[in-house]
Design a protein around this motif. Structure first.
Motif, PDB file in Angstrom:
ATOM      1  N   UNK A  60       1.216   5.803   2.381  1.00 26.24           N
ATOM      2  CA  UNK A  60       1.248   4.671   1.459  1.00 26.24           C
ATOM      3  C   UNK A  60       0.241   3.663   1.987  1.00 26.24           C
ATOM      4  N   UNK A  61      -0.943   3.547   1.376  1.00 23.21           N
ATOM      5  CA  UNK A  61      -1.963   2.644   1.922  1.00 23.21           C
ATOM      6  C   UNK A  61      -1.527   1.192   1.829  1.00 23.21           C
ATOM      7  N   UNK A  62      -1.517   0.512   2.963  1.00 23.84           N
ATOM      8  CA  UNK A  62      -1.105  -0.887   2.982  1.00 23.84           C
ATOM      9  C   UNK A  62      -1.712  -1.596   4.184  1.00 23.84           C
ATOM     10  N   UNK A  63      -1.794  -2.908   4.062  1.00 22.98           N
ATOM     11  CA  UNK A  63      -2.178  -3.776   5.162  1.00 22.98           C
ATOM     12  C   UNK A  63      -0.956  -4.636   5.500  1.00 22.98           C
ATOM     13  N   UNK A  64      -1.129  -5.585   6.394  1.00 17.79           N
ATOM     14  CA  UNK A  64      -0.027  -6.482   6.705  1.00 17.79           C
ATOM     15  C   UNK A  64       0.376  -7.319   5.494  1.00 17.79           C
ATOM     16  N   UNK A 142      -4.592   0.327 -10.648  1.00 12.20           N
ATOM     17  CA  UNK A 142      -4.169   0.192  -9.256  1.00 12.20           C
ATOM     18  C   UNK A 142      -3.252  -1.015  -9.180  1.00 12.20           C
ATOM     19  N   UNK A 143      -2.024  -0.755  -8.752  1.00 10.69           N
ATOM     20  CA  UNK A 143      -1.040  -1.833  -8.651  1.00 10.69           C
ATOM     21  C   UNK A 143      -0.941  -2.283  -7.202  1.00 10.69           C
ATOM     22  N   UNK A 144      -0.903  -3.597  -7.013  1.00 10.88           N
ATOM     23  CA  UNK A 144      -0.783  -4.177  -5.681  1.00 10.88           C
ATOM     24  C   UNK A 144       0.520  -4.975  -5.605  1.00 10.88           C
ATOM     25  N   UNK A 145       1.240  -4.786  -4.517  1.00 11.98           N
ATOM     26  CA  UNK A 145       2.445  -5.589  -4.259  1.00 11.98           C
ATOM     27  C   UNK A 145       2.417  -6.046  -2.808  1.00 11.98           C
ATOM     28  N   UNK A 146       3.094  -7.144  -2.541  1.00 10.72           N
ATOM     29  CA  UNK A 146       3.149  -7.660  -1.176  1.00 10.72           C
ATOM     30  C   UNK A 146       3.889  -6.674  -0.283  1.00 10.72           C
ATOM     31  N   UNK A 147       3.326  -6.402   0.880  1.00  8.43           N
ATOM     32  CA  UNK A 147       3.945  -5.464   1.813  1.00  8.43           C
ATOM     33  C   UNK A 147       5.353  -5.921   2.195  1.00  8.43           C
ATOM     34  N   UNK A 148       5.535  -7.219   2.364  1.00  7.73           N
ATOM     35  CA  UNK A 148       6.850  -7.738   2.745  1.00  7.73           C
ATOM     36  C   UNK A 148       7.891  -7.483   1.666  1.00  7.73           C
ATOM     37  N   UNK A 151       8.395  -3.111   1.565  1.00  5.06           N
ATOM     38  CA  UNK A 151       9.064  -2.378   2.641  1.00  5.06           C
ATOM     39  C   UNK A 151      10.581  -2.273   2.460  1.00  5.06           C
ATOM     40  N   UNK A 152      11.284  -3.331   2.072  1.00  2.00           N
ATOM     41  CA  UNK A 152      12.723  -3.161   1.838  1.00  2.00           C
ATOM     42  C   UNK A 152      13.031  -2.183   0.710  1.00  2.00           C
ATOM     43  N   UNK A 153      12.148  -2.129  -0.293  1.00  2.00           N
ATOM     44  CA  UNK A 153      12.360  -1.211  -1.413  1.00  2.00           C
ATOM     45  C   UNK A 153      12.181   0.240  -1.002  1.00  2.00           C
ATOM     46  N   UNK A 154      11.449   0.479   0.074  1.00  2.00           N
ATOM     47  CA  UNK A 154      11.213   1.850   0.537  1.00  2.00           C
ATOM     48  C   UNK A 154      12.355   2.375   1.406  1.00  2.00           C
ATOM     49  N   UNK A 155      13.252   1.497   1.808  1.00  2.54           N
ATOM     50  CA  UNK A 155      14.274   1.871   2.791  1.00  2.54           C
ATOM     51  C   UNK A 155      15.187   2.985   2.308  1.00  2.54           C
ATOM     52  N   UNK A 156      15.434   3.055   0.983  1.00  5.29           N
ATOM     53  CA  UNK A 156      16.331   4.092   0.466  1.00  5.29           C
ATOM     54  C   UNK A 156      15.609   5.374   0.090  1.00  5.29           C
ATOM     55  N   UNK A 169       5.624 -10.084  -6.678  1.00  6.53           N
ATOM     56  CA  UNK A 169       4.260 -10.146  -6.137  1.00  6.53           C
ATOM     57  C   UNK A 169       3.283  -9.223  -6.854  1.00  6.53           C
ATOM     58  N   UNK A 170       3.737  -8.477  -7.847  1.00  7.66           N
ATOM     59  CA  UNK A 170       2.896  -7.461  -8.481  1.00  7.66           C
ATOM     60  C   UNK A 170       1.619  -8.059  -9.068  1.00  7.66           C
ATOM     61  N   UNK A 171       0.496  -7.446  -8.713  1.00  3.39           N
ATOM     62  CA  UNK A 171      -0.797  -7.724  -9.341  1.00  3.39           C
ATOM     63  C   UNK A 171      -1.331  -6.396  -9.854  1.00  3.39           C
TER      64      UNK A 171
END
Length: 232
Positions: A60-64, A142-148, A151-156, A169-171
């Motif tokens: 999952x490509x992401x930065x901080x 290409x959808x961008x969302x804040x990493x912060x 990450x909680x949404x990926x936990x499940x 945060x969706x752009x």
């Protein structure tokens, strides 16, 4: 070439051949022997892969600050409840316009075109192509969302397009320039040594521009893991 033949060729990605992180899991029997260099045009010689985006577990490509979801098919026909982390969607549809059923992503318009180079003739879905090179058809979503927020949404272990659409945060971006190049290690007899490179730039809904680039692979002895996302 018949629809059935093109469908068979498209199904190579059900093994994860297009995914750099799954590359080591594929068989290697077809890697021996001379390079045949059989060329397939995406969208013409085959119907493209049975998935909607490149996102999957472990890749999952992401930065901080930002994470990116590049869509290889139009987002309007991505099922709202489908787990995009599952990568391949082999749910079968029975539309009346074709002579037999097929996985539902194949009825969702591609946002890219390009070609694949295979070392098997006919293409072997169990091994995948040697090279994959595609470019955008003009406005790759290409959808961008804040990493912060992501990450909680990926936990499940589940992430749907509906979840992404609901993130504050969706752009939403549309890439006027999009390229993807991959060398698959398994088809070359080097499992785990695949390389992938994506570069995209374009405009954002509501105003602004973006630049997105991600690269992964072992060109020498150390893997590359680079992602850049600039939103302006």
């Amino acid at each position: 070439m018949s629809f059935r033949s093109r469908l068979t060729m498209a199904l190579f990605v059900s093994t994860g051949a297009l995914a750099a992180c799954d590359d080591a899991e594929l068989p290697t029997e077809a890697s021996a022997g001379p390079q045949l260099n059989v060329r397939q045009v995406v969208g013409e010689d085959n119907l493209g892969p049975p998935f909607y985006s490149l996102i999957q577990p472990g890749w999952f490509p992401m930065t901080d600050e930002w994470a990116a979801v590049p869509w290889l098919r139009e987002t309007h026909c991505v099922p709202g409840g489908f787990n995009i982390l599952g990568f391949v969607d082999l749910t079968i549809l029975f539309p009346p316009a074709v002579p037999f059923p097929a996985p539902r992503p194949l009825f969702c318009p591609l946002t890219v075109t390009g070609h694949e180079i295979w070392n098997t003739d006919p293409p072997d879905p169990a091994v995948g192509p040697l090279n994959i090179t595609v470019r955008g058809l003009g406005a790759v979503p290409i959808w961008f969302v804040a990493t912060a927020e992501l990450l909680p949404a990926l936990a499940d272990g589940v992430l749907t397009i509906d979840e992404l659409a609901a993130m504050s945060s969706l752009r939403i971006g549309h890439a006027t320039h999009f390229t993807l190049a991959q060398q698959t290690g398994t088809a070359r007899g080097q499992p785990g040594a695949g390389k992938i490179n994506i570069t995209a730039r374009g405009t954002l809904e509501g105003g602004g521009t973006f630049f997105f680039q991600t690269a992964e692979g072992p060109p020498y002895s150390t893997p590359i893991a680079h992602t850049r996302i600039d939103i302006r």
